[in-house]
Design a protein around this motif. Structure first.
Motif, PDB file in Angstrom:
ATOM      1  N   HIS A 132      40.479  12.270 -35.336  1.00  0.00           N
ATOM      2  CA  HIS A 132      41.329  12.886 -36.375  1.00  0.00           C
ATOM      3  C   HIS A 132      42.768  12.986 -35.898  1.00  0.00           C
ATOM      4  N   GLU A 144      24.938   8.622 -28.998  1.00  0.00           N
ATOM      5  CA  GLU A 144      26.097   9.398 -29.462  1.00  0.00           C
ATOM      6  C   GLU A 144      27.398   8.798 -28.935  1.00  0.00           C
ATOM      7  N   LYS A 185      30.448   7.167 -31.325  1.00  0.00           N
ATOM      8  CA  LYS A 185      31.818   7.677 -31.253  1.00  0.00           C
ATOM      9  C   LYS A 185      32.782   6.577 -30.823  1.00  0.00           C
ATOM     10  N   LEU A 212      27.016  13.483 -23.466  1.00  0.00           N
ATOM     11  CA  LEU A 212      26.511  12.814 -24.671  1.00  0.00           C
ATOM     12  C   LEU A 212      25.428  11.805 -24.300  1.00  0.00           C
ATOM     13  N   GLU A 253      34.142  24.084 -24.561  1.00  0.00           N
ATOM     14  CA  GLU A 253      34.666  23.812 -25.908  1.00  0.00           C
ATOM     15  C   GLU A 253      33.525  23.652 -26.910  1.00  0.00           C
ATOM     16  N   ASP A 254      33.833  23.927 -28.182  1.00  0.00           N
ATOM     17  CA  ASP A 254      32.892  23.615 -29.250  1.00  0.00           C
ATOM     18  C   ASP A 254      32.778  22.087 -29.335  1.00  0.00           C
ATOM     19  N   LYS A 255      31.554  21.572 -29.314  1.00  0.00           N
ATOM     20  CA  LYS A 255      31.328  20.131 -29.224  1.00  0.00           C
ATOM     21  C   LYS A 255      31.989  19.362 -30.371  1.00  0.00           C
ATOM     22  N   LYS A 256      31.800  19.819 -31.585  1.00  0.00           N
ATOM     23  CA  LYS A 256      32.357  19.128 -32.749  1.00  0.00           C
ATOM     24  C   LYS A 256      33.873  19.153 -32.719  1.00  0.00           C
ATOM     25  N   LYS A 257      34.422  20.319 -32.395  1.00  0.00           N
ATOM     26  CA  LYS A 257      35.876  20.472 -32.345  1.00  0.00           C
ATOM     27  C   LYS A 257      36.473  19.602 -31.243  1.00  0.00           C
ATOM     28  N   TYR A 258      35.789  19.531 -30.109  1.00  0.00           N
ATOM     29  CA  TYR A 258      36.295  18.748 -28.983  1.00  0.00           C
ATOM     30  C   TYR A 258      36.398  17.271 -29.323  1.00  0.00           C
ATOM     31  N   PHE A 259      35.343  16.704 -29.928  1.00  0.00           N
ATOM     32  CA  PHE A 259      35.341  15.262 -30.205  1.00  0.00           C
ATOM     33  C   PHE A 259      36.147  14.892 -31.445  1.00  0.00           C
ATOM     34  N   ASN A 260      36.509  15.887 -32.245  1.00  0.00           N
ATOM     35  CA  ASN A 260      37.374  15.602 -33.381  1.00  0.00           C
ATOM     36  C   ASN A 260      38.751  15.135 -32.932  1.00  0.00           C
TER      37      ASN A 260
END
Length: 331
Positions: A331, A237, A241, A233, A320-327
């Motif tokens: 969340h 970014e 986060k 990142l 990993e998918d970037k968005k899914k990983y940082f969720n």
């Protein structure tokens, strides 16, 4: 070559001498320098003596508390525990006066100032006194001089920054008087009673500022003192986060279980962010130690384990998918 053979013999000699000293220490109960045994930092930190991470000599002889780390200390084995000394002089004094050291147990209290690191005050969310200006300089000259981020001391649960090492030492020796130094007097603020519910209805911005201002300020202070850079990142970014997780971890309107969940996520995020810095520091230490012929096979093995763990972490992260990983953090 002749030089490499000599260096190998020198390294083996140091290792053998260290083991001999350790054997003698176990028999005679005398302290022994084990710095060249290749012991890992986690092992040493998990088996520290009653001085914990503090330098024994400084406390016993000067009533000063200095935090030490195995990487920059003379690691000493004594009473089946490890002690972090500053030099051979400290080891000699411990050997001569070991009965005194065994009776003394340092514990930070309200009369003693402690040198602390930037990471320690960031974890505690501590704010700098005097807006980060050096109290010693203010006392001596009346001038405002910004303190350095790596020259910090804690006293009475408050933290001060200092212009130079000399000023820091002066504060550690006489914190009671110097902690009373204040900035130029300002007129006292009037007590204001705030009706939160009414404020929420009339001014949403003021409501958010009142409720979340301190939380956001602490997070921004941490970023200013200790910038966060998560692997893969950008700084921007990473900072965004970090702020998002911090707001959840310290939200005063949620219950403790909710906050604890996100505090764990925040600690995990910070730990990952420190990977690169730790490896860079270890690589620099390795390079310098090799030049001096002080790097041994145990340290090399430990270094390779660290780099392999980091490579594995990066591979998983990129897979990993970037968005899914940082969720997972928010969340």
């Amino acid at each position: 070559s002749t030089q490499s053979t000599w260096e190998t013999r020198k390294e083996l000699g140091l290792a053998l001498r260290t083991r001999l000293q350790l054997s003698m220490a176990l028999i005679t109960k005398q302290p022994a320098d084990v710095s060249f045994m290749g012991l890992s930092s986690p092992h040493i930190l998990n088996n520290l003596g009653h001085f914990d991470c503090y330098q024994p000599y400084a406390f016993v002889n000067q009533k000063l508390l200095f935090n030490m780390h195995p990487r920059n200390a003379l690691v000493t084995f004594f009473q089946n525990k490890y002690f972090l000394l500053g030099s051979q002089r400290d080891l000699k004094d411990l050997s001569i006066n070991r009965h005194i050291y065994l009776k003394v147990k340092p514990s930070p209290h309200r009369d003693i100032a402690v040198k602390v690191s930037l990471k320690e005050i960031s974890v505690k969310n501590s704010r700098l006194k005097l807006d980060g200006f050096c109290p010693v300089e203010l006392k001596r000259t009346g001038s405002l001089a910004k303190g350095k981020a790596y020259l910090l001391a804690e006293f009475n649960d408050k933290v001060w920054a200092f212009k130079n090492e000399s000023n820091l030492l002066s504060f550690l020796q006489n914190p009671g008087a110097l902690a009373k130094v204040t900035m130029h007097e300002k007129p006292p603020a009037k007590d204001v009673v705030i009706d939160i519910k009414r404020l929420a209805k009339t001014d949403c911005t003021a409501f958010l500022e009142h409720h979340l201002g301190n939380v956001l300020l602490k997070a921004l202070t941490h970023l200013a003192l200790n910038p966060v850079k998560y692997p893969t990142l950008s700084l921007k970014e990473s900072a965004l986060k970090f702020l998002a997780i911090s707001m959840k971890a310290n939200n005063p309107n949620r219950d403790q279980n909710y906050r604890n969940k996100y505090k764990d996520n925040l600690n995990k995020f910070q730990m990952h962010s420190s990977f690169v810095t730790e490896i860079e520091q270890e690589y620099t230490r390795r390079t310098n130690a090799k030049k001096e012929g002080k790097w041994n096979e145990w340290e090399e093995e430990n270094f390779l384990k660290i780099t392999e763990a980091f490579d594995s972490f990066i591979a998983n992260l990129k897979g990993e998918d970037k968005k899914k990983y940082f969720n997972q953090f928010v969340h």
